[in-house]
Design a protein around this motif. Structure first.
Motif, PDB file in Angstrom:
ATOM      1  N   ASN A   5     -14.453   4.270   3.792  1.00  0.00           N
ATOM      2  CA  ASN A   5     -15.163   3.678   4.918  1.00  0.00           C
ATOM      3  C   ASN A   5     -14.313   3.650   6.186  1.00  0.00           C
ATOM      4  O   ASN A   5     -14.644   2.972   7.145  1.00  0.00           O
ATOM      5  CB  ASN A   5     -15.660   2.284   4.563  1.00  0.00           C
ATOM      6  CG  ASN A   5     -14.531   1.332   4.230  1.00  0.00           C
ATOM      7  OD1 ASN A   5     -13.358   1.675   4.371  1.00  0.00           O
ATOM      8  ND2 ASN A   5     -14.866   0.143   3.772  1.00  0.00           N
ATOM      9  N   GLY A   6     -13.196   4.354   6.170  1.00  0.00           N
ATOM     10  CA  GLY A   6     -12.372   4.461   7.371  1.00  0.00           C
ATOM     11  C   GLY A   6     -11.330   3.385   7.528  1.00  0.00           C
ATOM     12  O   GLY A   6     -10.532   3.428   8.460  1.00  0.00           O
ATOM     13  N   GLU A   7     -11.281   2.385   6.632  1.00  0.00           N
ATOM     14  CA  GLU A   7     -10.267   1.340   6.729  1.00  0.00           C
ATOM     15  C   GLU A   7      -9.011   1.765   5.992  1.00  0.00           C
ATOM     16  O   GLU A   7      -9.080   2.439   4.969  1.00  0.00           O
ATOM     17  CB  GLU A   7     -10.791   0.031   6.126  1.00  0.00           C
ATOM     18  CG  GLU A   7     -11.926  -0.588   6.902  1.00  0.00           C
ATOM     19  CD  GLU A   7     -12.389  -1.902   6.293  1.00  0.00           C
ATOM     20  OE1 GLU A   7     -11.631  -2.467   5.469  1.00  0.00           O
ATOM     21  OE2 GLU A   7     -13.500  -2.325   6.627  1.00  0.00           O
ATOM     22  N   GLU A   8      -7.885   1.367   6.508  1.00  0.00           N
ATOM     23  CA  GLU A   8      -6.606   1.698   5.886  1.00  0.00           C
ATOM     24  C   GLU A   8      -5.826   0.418   5.656  1.00  0.00           C
ATOM     25  O   GLU A   8      -5.808  -0.463   6.513  1.00  0.00           O
ATOM     26  CB  GLU A   8      -5.823   2.637   6.801  1.00  0.00           C
ATOM     27  CG  GLU A   8      -4.495   3.057   6.236  1.00  0.00           C
ATOM     28  CD  GLU A   8      -3.775   4.031   7.153  1.00  0.00           C
ATOM     29  OE1 GLU A   8      -2.741   3.645   7.716  1.00  0.00           O
ATOM     30  OE2 GLU A   8      -4.256   5.151   7.304  1.00  0.00           O
ATOM     31  N   THR A   9      -5.199   0.313   4.495  1.00  0.00           N
ATOM     32  CA  THR A   9      -4.393  -0.855   4.165  1.00  0.00           C
ATOM     33  C   THR A   9      -2.996  -0.386   3.782  1.00  0.00           C
ATOM     34  O   THR A   9      -2.851   0.538   2.981  1.00  0.00           O
ATOM     35  CB  THR A   9      -5.009  -1.628   2.977  1.00  0.00           C
ATOM     36  OG1 THR A   9      -6.347  -1.978   3.308  1.00  0.00           O
ATOM     37  CG2 THR A   9      -4.212  -2.875   2.670  1.00  0.00           C
ATOM     38  N   LEU A  10      -1.987  -1.009   4.342  1.00  0.00           N
ATOM     39  CA  LEU A  10      -0.612  -0.717   3.984  1.00  0.00           C
ATOM     40  C   LEU A  10      -0.055  -1.913   3.220  1.00  0.00           C
ATOM     41  O   LEU A  10      -0.291  -3.058   3.604  1.00  0.00           O
ATOM     42  CB  LEU A  10       0.232  -0.459   5.231  1.00  0.00           C
ATOM     43  CG  LEU A  10      -0.207   0.716   6.098  1.00  0.00           C
ATOM     44  CD1 LEU A  10       0.640   0.793   7.353  1.00  0.00           C
ATOM     45  CD2 LEU A  10      -0.123   2.013   5.311  1.00  0.00           C
ATOM     46  N   PHE A  11       0.672  -1.650   2.148  1.00  0.00           N
ATOM     47  CA  PHE A  11       1.187  -2.759   1.345  1.00  0.00           C
ATOM     48  C   PHE A  11       2.432  -2.311   0.605  1.00  0.00           C
ATOM     49  O   PHE A  11       2.689  -1.115   0.456  1.00  0.00           O
ATOM     50  CB  PHE A  11       0.131  -3.245   0.353  1.00  0.00           C
ATOM     51  CG  PHE A  11      -0.402  -2.167  -0.552  1.00  0.00           C
ATOM     52  CD1 PHE A  11       0.182  -1.925  -1.793  1.00  0.00           C
ATOM     53  CD2 PHE A  11      -1.484  -1.388  -0.161  1.00  0.00           C
ATOM     54  CE1 PHE A  11      -0.298  -0.936  -2.619  1.00  0.00           C
ATOM     55  CE2 PHE A  11      -1.961  -0.387  -0.991  1.00  0.00           C
ATOM     56  CZ  PHE A  11      -1.372  -0.161  -2.222  1.00  0.00           C
ATOM     57  N   ASP A  12       3.194  -3.277   0.138  1.00  0.00           N
ATOM     58  CA  ASP A  12       4.413  -3.031  -0.642  1.00  0.00           C
ATOM     59  C   ASP A  12       4.236  -3.619  -2.022  1.00  0.00           C
ATOM     60  O   ASP A  12       3.631  -4.679  -2.187  1.00  0.00           O
ATOM     61  CB  ASP A  12       5.630  -3.695   0.008  1.00  0.00           C
ATOM     62  CG  ASP A  12       5.989  -3.074   1.351  1.00  0.00           C
ATOM     63  OD1 ASP A  12       5.826  -1.852   1.489  1.00  0.00           O
ATOM     64  OD2 ASP A  12       6.424  -3.825   2.245  1.00  0.00           O
ATOM     65  N   ILE A  13       4.803  -2.925  -3.021  1.00  0.00           N
ATOM     66  CA  ILE A  13       4.801  -3.423  -4.389  1.00  0.00           C
ATOM     67  C   ILE A  13       6.235  -3.331  -4.898  1.00  0.00           C
ATOM     68  O   ILE A  13       6.874  -2.281  -4.777  1.00  0.00           O
ATOM     69  CB  ILE A  13       3.874  -2.580  -5.297  1.00  0.00           C
ATOM     70  CG1 ILE A  13       2.429  -2.761  -4.858  1.00  0.00           C
ATOM     71  CG2 ILE A  13       4.038  -2.955  -6.757  1.00  0.00           C
ATOM     72  CD1 ILE A  13       1.470  -1.907  -5.644  1.00  0.00           C
ATOM     73  N   GLU A  14       6.736  -4.423  -5.458  1.00  0.00           N
ATOM     74  CA  GLU A  14       8.082  -4.405  -6.023  1.00  0.00           C
ATOM     75  C   GLU A  14       8.028  -3.836  -7.428  1.00  0.00           C
ATOM     76  O   GLU A  14       7.236  -4.282  -8.256  1.00  0.00           O
ATOM     77  CB  GLU A  14       8.655  -5.823  -6.070  1.00  0.00           C
ATOM     78  CG  GLU A  14       9.164  -6.308  -4.748  1.00  0.00           C
ATOM     79  CD  GLU A  14       9.964  -7.589  -4.886  1.00  0.00           C
ATOM     80  OE1 GLU A  14      10.669  -7.747  -5.906  1.00  0.00           O
ATOM     81  OE2 GLU A  14       9.869  -8.410  -3.978  1.00  0.00           O
ATOM     82  N   THR A  15       8.846  -2.826  -7.682  1.00  0.00           N
ATOM     83  CA  THR A  15       8.904  -2.207  -9.004  1.00  0.00           C
ATOM     84  C   THR A  15      10.353  -1.928  -9.374  1.00  0.00           C
ATOM     85  O   THR A  15      11.219  -1.845  -8.503  1.00  0.00           O
ATOM     86  CB  THR A  15       8.124  -0.874  -9.043  1.00  0.00           C
ATOM     87  OG1 THR A  15       8.766   0.055  -8.171  1.00  0.00           O
ATOM     88  CG2 THR A  15       6.691  -1.051  -8.622  1.00  0.00           C
ATOM     89  N   GLU A  16      10.567  -1.750 -10.675  1.00  0.00           N
ATOM     90  CA  GLU A  16      11.897  -1.371 -11.139  1.00  0.00           C
ATOM     91  C   GLU A  16      12.115   0.129 -10.959  1.00  0.00           C
ATOM     92  O   GLU A  16      13.226   0.579 -10.756  1.00  0.00           O
ATOM     93  CB  GLU A  16      12.051  -1.746 -12.616  1.00  0.00           C
ATOM     94  CG  GLU A  16      12.009  -3.243 -12.838  1.00  0.00           C
ATOM     95  CD  GLU A  16      11.989  -3.594 -14.311  1.00  0.00           C
ATOM     96  OE1 GLU A  16      12.360  -2.748 -15.145  1.00  0.00           O
ATOM     97  OE2 GLU A  16      11.599  -4.736 -14.622  1.00  0.00           O
TER      98      GLU A  16
END
Length: 192
Positions: free
Chosen positions: A1-12
């Motif tokens: 739908n044209g929306e963009e989300t930026l996010f961080d995920i903590e991983t090993e």
């Protein structure tokens, strides 16, 4: 739908390509080590982590299937030697991570297809006999059906990864030795 989300995920470890489960609005992120899965909501709130602690066991992200109302099914592989493995299949509540059931040490390589009855179907070929395995995702009940055919012989090579389900028909290929490949179809209503 044209929306963009930026996010961080903590991983090993690094993350492989994620899977989005639309019916539950949940993301599944597999870590590169093939030993853990991270479950997040659509709003990227952490839900739970699936983690394997045994050193000789891995999961295959292609072996993660969402079935029924809220069950995520995870396939684990324990390598016995360079030519042989044992597989276990586990069912968890996708929202909470609570373990619902487990099928331990199956010799067959389970590649699941979800049937119109919401059951999980896989095929298994052994000693000139084709089997269809059906697992109830709610309680893990396993039913095995033998499929008889005069076309199976010593040249038959059927892999569970070739199976695909359309409606109530399970299609598979026979990657035969010394001849052309063929396609087989199993009617899940009659199991023929």
């Amino acid at each position: 739908n044209g929306e963009e989300t930026l996010f961080d995920i903590e991983t090993e470890r690094l993350i492989l390509l994620h899977q989005y489960i639309k019916q539950h609005s949940i993301y599944i992120f597999p870590e590169l080590s093939e030993r853990s899965l991270l479950f997040y909501t659509k709003n990227l709130q952490f839900l739970w982590k699936y983690q394997i602690d045994e050193p000789d066991v891995t999961i295959n992200f292609r072996g993660v299937t969402v079935a029924g109302d809220s069950v995520v099914v995870v396939k684990k592989q324990r390598i016995k030697d360079s030519f042989d493995s044992l597989y276990s299949v586990e069912g968890y509540n996708i929202l909470t991570g609570n373990k619902l059931w487990e099928i331990k040490n199956t010799p067959f390589y389970p590649c699941f297809n979800i049937g119109p009855d919401n059951m999980l179907y896989s095929i298994h070929y052994q000693e000139d006999t084709l089997f269809v395995e059906k697992i109830d995702p709610v309680d893990g009940a396993l039913t095995k059906h033998e499929i008889k055919s005069g076309d199976f012989d010593s040249h038959t090579r059927i892999s569970p990864s070739t199976a695909a389900l359309y409606g109530d028909k399970l299609y598979f290929t026979d990657n035969r030795w010394k001849s052309a490949c063929s396609i087989g179809v199993i009617d899940l209503n009659t199991l023929k």
